[in-house]
Design a protein around this motif. Structure first.
Motif, PDB file in Angstrom:
ATOM      1  N   VAL A   1       0.833  -1.210   0.000  1.00  0.00           N
ATOM      2  CA  VAL A   1       0.000   0.000   0.000  1.00  0.00           C
ATOM      3  C   VAL A   1       0.863   1.254   0.000  1.00  0.00           C
ATOM      4  O   VAL A   1       0.576   2.224  -0.717  1.00  0.00           O
ATOM      5  CB  VAL A   1      -0.951  -0.001   1.217  1.00  0.00           C
ATOM      6  N   ALA A   2       1.938   1.242   0.797  1.00  0.00           N
ATOM      7  CA  ALA A   2       2.820   2.410   0.858  1.00  0.00           C
ATOM      8  C   ALA A   2       3.467   2.692  -0.492  1.00  0.00           C
ATOM      9  O   ALA A   2       3.564   3.847  -0.927  1.00  0.00           O
ATOM     10  CB  ALA A   2       3.894   2.188   1.925  1.00  0.00           C
ATOM     11  N   VAL A   3       3.908   1.633  -1.168  1.00  0.00           N
ATOM     12  CA  VAL A   3       4.527   1.813  -2.478  1.00  0.00           C
ATOM     13  C   VAL A   3       3.494   2.311  -3.483  1.00  0.00           C
ATOM     14  O   VAL A   3       3.784   3.200  -4.312  1.00  0.00           O
ATOM     15  CB  VAL A   3       5.168   0.491  -2.944  1.00  0.00           C
ATOM     16  N   GLN A   4       2.291   1.778  -3.426  1.00  0.00           N
ATOM     17  CA  GLN A   4       1.232   2.244  -4.330  1.00  0.00           C
ATOM     18  C   GLN A   4       0.910   3.713  -4.071  1.00  0.00           C
ATOM     19  O   GLN A   4       0.611   4.457  -5.014  1.00  0.00           O
ATOM     20  CB  GLN A   4      -0.008   1.374  -4.156  1.00  0.00           C
ATOM     21  N   ASN A   5       0.991   4.141  -2.819  1.00  0.00           N
ATOM     22  CA  ASN A   5       0.765   5.555  -2.516  1.00  0.00           C
ATOM     23  C   ASN A   5       1.838   6.428  -3.163  1.00  0.00           C
ATOM     24  O   ASN A   5       1.551   7.528  -3.652  1.00  0.00           O
ATOM     25  CB  ASN A   5       0.761   5.767  -1.006  1.00  0.00           C
ATOM     26  N   GLY A   6       3.069   5.951  -3.158  1.00  0.00           N
ATOM     27  CA  GLY A   6       4.127   6.689  -3.836  1.00  0.00           C
ATOM     28  C   GLY A   6       3.861   6.811  -5.323  1.00  0.00           C
ATOM     29  O   GLY A   6       4.056   7.887  -5.922  1.00  0.00           O
ATOM     30  N   LEU A   7       3.381   5.737  -5.937  1.00  0.00           N
ATOM     31  CA  LEU A   7       3.050   5.769  -7.366  1.00  0.00           C
ATOM     32  C   LEU A   7       1.894   6.728  -7.640  1.00  0.00           C
ATOM     33  O   LEU A   7       1.867   7.390  -8.681  1.00  0.00           O
ATOM     34  CB  LEU A   7       2.696   4.359  -7.842  1.00  0.00           C
ATOM     35  N   THR A   8       0.947   6.808  -6.709  1.00  0.00           N
ATOM     36  CA  THR A   8      -0.176   7.736  -6.857  1.00  0.00           C
ATOM     37  C   THR A   8       0.308   9.178  -6.964  1.00  0.00           C
ATOM     38  O   THR A   8      -0.174   9.952  -7.794  1.00  0.00           O
ATOM     39  CB  THR A   8      -1.135   7.602  -5.654  1.00  0.00           C
ATOM     40  N   ILE A   9       1.274   9.530  -6.132  1.00  0.00           N
ATOM     41  CA  ILE A   9       1.812  10.894  -6.166  1.00  0.00           C
ATOM     42  C   ILE A   9       2.484  11.180  -7.503  1.00  0.00           C
ATOM     43  O   ILE A   9       2.231  12.211  -8.148  1.00  0.00           O
ATOM     44  CB  ILE A   9       2.819  11.104  -5.017  1.00  0.00           C
ATOM     45  N   LEU A  10       3.328  10.261  -7.958  1.00  0.00           N
ATOM     46  CA  LEU A  10       4.110  10.525  -9.162  1.00  0.00           C
ATOM     47  C   LEU A  10       3.258  10.468 -10.427  1.00  0.00           C
ATOM     48  O   LEU A  10       3.624  11.057 -11.444  1.00  0.00           O
ATOM     49  CB  LEU A  10       5.275   9.542  -9.256  1.00  0.00           C
ATOM     50  N   ALA A  11       2.118   9.775 -10.368  1.00  0.00           N
ATOM     51  CA  ALA A  11       1.242   9.708 -11.543  1.00  0.00           C
ATOM     52  C   ALA A  11       0.598  11.054 -11.853  1.00  0.00           C
ATOM     53  O   ALA A  11       0.194  11.316 -12.994  1.00  0.00           O
ATOM     54  CB  ALA A  11       0.161   8.647 -11.325  1.00  0.00           C
ATOM     55  N   ALA A  12       0.492  11.913 -10.836  1.00  0.00           N
ATOM     56  CA  ALA A  12      -0.070  13.264 -11.041  1.00  0.00           C
ATOM     57  C   ALA A  12       0.840  14.274 -10.347  1.00  0.00           C
ATOM     58  O   ALA A  12       0.377  15.139  -9.602  1.00  0.00           O
ATOM     59  CB  ALA A  12      -1.491  13.329 -10.486  1.00  0.00           C
ATOM     60  N   LEU A  13       2.127  14.155 -10.613  1.00  0.00           N
ATOM     61  CA  LEU A  13       3.126  14.922  -9.864  1.00  0.00           C
ATOM     62  C   LEU A  13       2.881  16.419  -9.945  1.00  0.00           C
ATOM     63  O   LEU A  13       3.008  17.129  -8.938  1.00  0.00           O
ATOM     64  CB  LEU A  13       4.530  14.592 -10.362  1.00  0.00           C
ATOM     65  N   ASP A  14       2.531  16.932 -11.118  1.00  0.00           N
ATOM     66  CA  ASP A  14       2.366  18.378 -11.231  1.00  0.00           C
ATOM     67  C   ASP A  14       1.248  18.891 -10.325  1.00  0.00           C
ATOM     68  O   ASP A  14       1.356  19.987  -9.757  1.00  0.00           O
ATOM     69  CB  ASP A  14       2.077  18.765 -12.695  1.00  0.00           C
ATOM     70  N   GLN A  15       0.210  18.103 -10.124  1.00  0.00           N
ATOM     71  CA  GLN A  15      -0.882  18.521  -9.248  1.00  0.00           C
ATOM     72  C   GLN A  15      -0.441  18.479  -7.767  1.00  0.00           C
ATOM     73  O   GLN A  15      -0.801  19.341  -6.987  1.00  0.00           O
ATOM     74  CB  GLN A  15      -2.102  17.632  -9.451  1.00  0.00           C
TER      75      GLN A  15
END
Length: 344
Positions: A324-338
């Motif tokens: 879950v923690a790693v998926q949360n990191g991916l969530t951030i980078l998928a919309a990094l500009d926002q």
């Protein structure tokens, strides 16, 4: 069994007759009524003294004299700068620590507290002090010793993050992994690649001495006031936003939906709390890099602990639920500009 680096880290020390004899001889303290305060790294014993209580700390054997001197110097610097950080109690002979075989032992006053930095009010109260800590640690001459960098830490460098992560994911794949462990290894490699691609804001950011683990019981409160900043075991040299990112990551992890962009905006208020305590407010470049640093946080569990813990069962327990923690990191980078805009 949480030794690491093929025995280099050492196991958490235990109380022993030899320790009791050495402490009584050097400090005049009896360990007969000592209580183990816990702590994952060192042995921390709460010991009654003449008119107070003290903590007797026994370090793992990887902590050298040079490293302990560096830690004690950093604590003294931040204490002199107004941070509530206790000074060591010197032995009867004036020494700041003593030798016990391959271990080093120090004594410090015990600070009464009723809460840790594990709730939003206390995190908000503690972050200005982190800014102050960073200001003070930035003034330390890093050329003075070679012992500022810990051999084991809650950190992974943005440079080389892909290779460092693979050192951890390759063993996971060799474990006859569960479905979740396989998914974790794959997601961690994707996150490392995404972090490497997004590391541009880090280029040129200065490194400095940082606390290394500014969270939970390393920061003690009494009556809502921060009364002790402790545990500099993971102190190291890196951009200060990496230190702030660890606190923000654990803060967000307290809530299952905190990595949602709407909830993420609430972290902006905590960043402002950090800025309120430092004489060097975060630059636009640091703010742009901060979401990347937060997203990278789950990878030190892979690159450091999964990669180097000697006992496979310990490593697997450490990583349980970590997907879950790693998926949360991916969530951030998928919309990094926002996410960057939310902290700008």
């Amino acid at each position: 069994m949480d030794d690491a680096g093929n025995g280099r880290r050492g196991l958490r020390p235990r109380a022993s007759p030899a320790l009791s004899e050495a402490v009584e001889r050097a400090y005049g303290l009896s360990l007969a009524a000592a209580t183990d305060l816990g702590g994952s790294a060192n042995l921390n014993l709460l010991v009654p003294a003449a008119d107070s209580r003290v903590v007797v700390r026994v370090y793992r054997h990887h902590v050298t004299e040079g490293r302990l001197r560096a830690i004690q110097h950093a604590r003294a610097v931040v204490s002199e700068g107004g941070v509530p950080c206790v000074a060591v109690v010197r032995s009867a002979g004036g020494a700041p620590y003593l030798h016990l075989g391959e271990h080093l032992v120090e004594v410090e006053p015990f600070v009464e507290s009723d809460a840790h930095m594990d709730s939003l009010p206390h995190i908000g109260a503690g972050l200005p002090m982190l800014g102050r800590v960073h200001d003070l640690l930035a003034g330390i001459d890093l050329a003075a010793t070679a012992h500022w960098v810990p051999p084991f830490a809650n950190s992974v460098d943005p440079v080389g993050v892909v290779d460092a992560t693979r050192v951890g994911t390759d063993p996971i794949r060799s474990w006859d992994p569960t479905h979740e462990e396989s998914a974790l290894a794959d997601a961690a490699d994707r996150l490392a690649a995404a972090c490497a691609e997004a590391r541009t804001p880090f280029i040129g950011l200065p490194g400095q001495l940082v606390h290394g683990d500014y969270w939970d019981n390393n920061d003690a409160f009494r009556g809502g006031e921060l009364v002790r900043v402790g545990d500099f075991d993971f102190m190291g040299v890196r951009p200060r936003i990496d230190d702030l990112a660890l606190t923000l990551f654990f803060t967000a992890s307290m809530s299952p939906d905190a990595f949602d962009l709407t909830k993420w905006r609430e972290l902006a208020a905590l960043v402002e709390r950090y800025d309120a305590g430092t004489a060097r407010p975060l630059t636009a470049t640091e703010r742009a890099a901060l979401p990347v640093a937060v997203a990278r946080q789950p990878l030190w569990s892979i690159a450091m602990w999964a990669a180097h813990l000697d006992d496979v069962h310990t490593a697997r327990r450490h990583l349980r639920g970590h997907l879950v923690a790693v998926q949360n990191g991916l969530t951030i980078l998928a919309a990094l500009d926002q996410y960057q805009a939310a902290l700008a």
